[in-house]
Design an enzyme around this catalytic site. Structure first.
Site, PDB file in Angstrom:
ATOM      1  N   GLY A   1     -19.808 -38.463  20.670  1.00  0.00           N
ATOM      2  CA  GLY A   1     -20.386 -38.418  22.022  1.00  0.00           C
ATOM      3  C   GLY A   1     -21.498 -39.437  22.199  1.00  0.00           C
TER       4      GLY A   1
ATOM      5  N   ARG B   1     -20.920 -39.483   7.032  1.00  0.00           N
ATOM      6  CA  ARG B   1     -22.232 -39.420   7.686  1.00  0.00           C
ATOM      7  C   ARG B   1     -23.379 -39.311   6.683  1.00  0.00           C
ATOM      8  NH1 ARG B   1     -21.244 -35.779  13.178  1.00  0.00           N
ATOM      9  NH2 ARG B   1     -20.959 -37.582  14.546  1.00  0.00           N
TER      10      ARG B   1
HETATM   11  C1  3PG Z   1     -21.527 -34.888  16.726  1.00  0.00           C
HETATM   12  O1  3PG Z   1     -20.890 -34.400  15.799  1.00  0.00           O
HETATM   13  O2  3PG Z   1     -20.987 -35.465  17.693  1.00  0.00           O
HETATM   14  C2  3PG Z   1     -23.018 -34.848  16.646  1.00  0.00           C
HETATM   15  O3  3PG Z   1     -23.455 -34.366  15.434  1.00  0.00           O
HETATM   16  C3  3PG Z   1     -23.569 -34.044  17.794  1.00  0.00           C
HETATM   17  O4  3PG Z   1     -23.128 -32.715  17.730  1.00  0.00           O
HETATM   18  P1  3PG Z   1     -23.064 -31.848  19.045  1.00  0.00           P
HETATM   19  O5  3PG Z   1     -21.979 -32.436  19.914  1.00  0.00           O
HETATM   20  O6  3PG Z   1     -22.763 -30.442  18.609  1.00  0.00           O
HETATM   21  O7  3PG Z   1     -24.409 -31.953  19.736  1.00  0.00           O
HETATM   22 MG    MG Z   2     -19.674 -33.665  19.483  1.00  0.00          MG
END
Ligand code: 3PG
Ligand code: MG
Length: 418
Positions: free
Chosen positions: A398, A40
């Site tokens: 997500g 990332r």
């Molecule tokens: C992830 O790792 O999916 C993103 O950085 C979002 O993180 P989160 O699901 O804690 O909002």
């Molecule tokens: Mg996540």
């Protein structure tokens, strides 16, 4: 609607608030937090380099983990600043807060073309609450806003949604970074009118996570191949026994209606015809969440669609892998999200690896476009050392699912229209 990108901005001498997704996996080694996968961070370098070249003053903001508004030392971004400096080959000034006088002082002293990384924005509960006053505070050190955090763009939080709104209200521009632009291109535009056959491979634990994606892709795909534990919810919906496989009993209707829609739309919808199963045995070891660790014993291939009573399905079997490879080998466009089995255990990794090899091969040899939705499928491809043999791997988990569902992501919506 098309959004401004970093290429449209004039950032010389301007303070650019750059939201990145540096939510990277960390492990403690000898009392230090070590980044175990810097993908990332690496993926944001083109945006950073461009902005540095343009002479912007880069103020980077990110979250790490879910500290729920507390200062959680293990979730500090400090190790990320060090890693970023290494990768960029220039100094990255870390500030151990994300708002307040200390931040303002540091940013006001910045030279053009330099980089500051602020501390985890989620150390404040106001971040996830998208608190307007907090967004104003973050925006105090910004003339322009750039979002390169595709992985967090499904969150309407202060640093992803509130800050660009504040800056836009002041008449400032808010643009997508180069990574954000690529993510939207591959997971969006490229799948609008895909070259055919368009083959979708879906796996992972739960039907409930993917059902909206399945529903939408049933309108577009020629073939959908199902693997992972979610296959067993479909099996159960078809009236087979699933033994101790992971299933969602409350999602049988959903599975049935997906099967009906596939039939109606003449989409080839393949479920596993054989499986690698094993018997779960509870050990007295506990996992991080305090639950007993399950040991899988007596792994074996079964060709009966009924799973043995005492066993759980953990991977697609060789006949299924062969059938899936056959479909994949003819594809012109592939979208893959979710592994075919419990690939972290090599006894149950062959299905995922076989599909990974087929996807890589059709990309390399036939010029198919292969797009990998983020999360575990990316992990699996990297583990198989095939990450560089596919067309695109998303950095979003997500976020990529929500985007594939057809949702407008709040972090994208907040950017300035072209
Ligand atoms: C992830 O790792 O999916 C993103 O950085 C979002 O993180 P989160 O699901 O804690 O909002
Ligand atoms: Mg996540």
């Amino acid at each position: 609607m098309a959004k401004l990108t970093v290429r449209d901005l004039n950032t010389r001498g301007k303070r650019v608030f750059l939201r990145v997704d540096y939510n990277v996996p960390l492990e403690e080694k000898d009392g230090r937090m070590v980044i175990t996968d810097a993908t990332r961070i690496v993926e944001t370098l083109p945006t950073l380099k461009l902005l540095i070249e343009q002479g912007g003053k880069l103020v980077l903001a990110a979250h790490l983990g879910r500290p729920k508004g507390q200062r959680e030392p293990s979730m500090s971004l400090r190790p990320v600043a060090a890693k970023l400096a290494d990768l960029l080959g220039c100094n990255v000034n870390f500030v151990d807060d994300c708002i307040g006088p200390k931040v303002e002082q540091v940013v006001n002293a910045m030279q053009s073309g330099t980089v500051v990384l602020l501390e985890n924005v989620r150390f404040y509960a106001e971040e996830e609450a998208n608190d307007p006053a907090f967004a104003e505070n973050l925006a105090k050190v910004a003339d322009l806003y750039v979002n390169d955090a595709f992985g967090a763009a499904h969150r309407a939080h202060a640093s992803t949604e509130g800050v660009p709104r504040v800056i836009a209200r002041r008449g400032g521009q808010c643009a997508a970074g180069l990574l954000m632009e690529r993510e939207l291109k591959f997971l969006g535009e490229e799948l609008e009118n895909p070259a055919r056959p368009f083959v979708v491979i879906l796996g992972g634990a739960k039907v409930s996570d993917k059902i909206l994606v399945i529903d939408r892709l049933l309108e577009k795909a020629n073939s959908i191949l199902i693997g992972g534990a979610m296959a067993y919810t479909f099996r159960l919906a078809q009236g087979y026994k699933v033994g101790k496989s992971l299933v969602e009993h409350d999602k049988l209707d959903v599975a049935k209606s997906a099967l009906a829609k596939a039939k109606e739309r003449k989409v080839q919808f393949l479920l596993p015809t054989d499986d690698v199963v094993a018997d779960p045995v509870k050990t007295d070891k506990l996992d991080k969440k305090g639950k007993p660790i399950i040991e899988w014993q007596n792994p074996r291939v079964t060709s009966d669609p009924n799973c043995p009573d005492d066993a759980a399905g953990l991977d697609i079997g060789p006949a299924t892998a062969k059938a899936y490879i056959e479909v994949v080998s003819k594809a012109k466009t592939i979208l893959w999200n979710g592994p075919m089995g419990l690939f972290e255990d090599k006894r149950f990794a062959e299905g995922t690896n076989a599909v990974a090899r087929a996807v890589a091969e059709v990309t390399q040899k036939n010029g198919a476009k292969s797009i990998i939705g983020g999360g575990d499928s990316v992990k699996a491809l990297n583990k198989a050392k095939l990450g560089d043999k596919v067309t695109f791997m998303s950095t979003g988990g997500g976020a990529s699912l929500e985007f594939l569902e057809g949702n407008v992501l709040p972090g994208v919506a907040a950017l300035t229209d072209k």
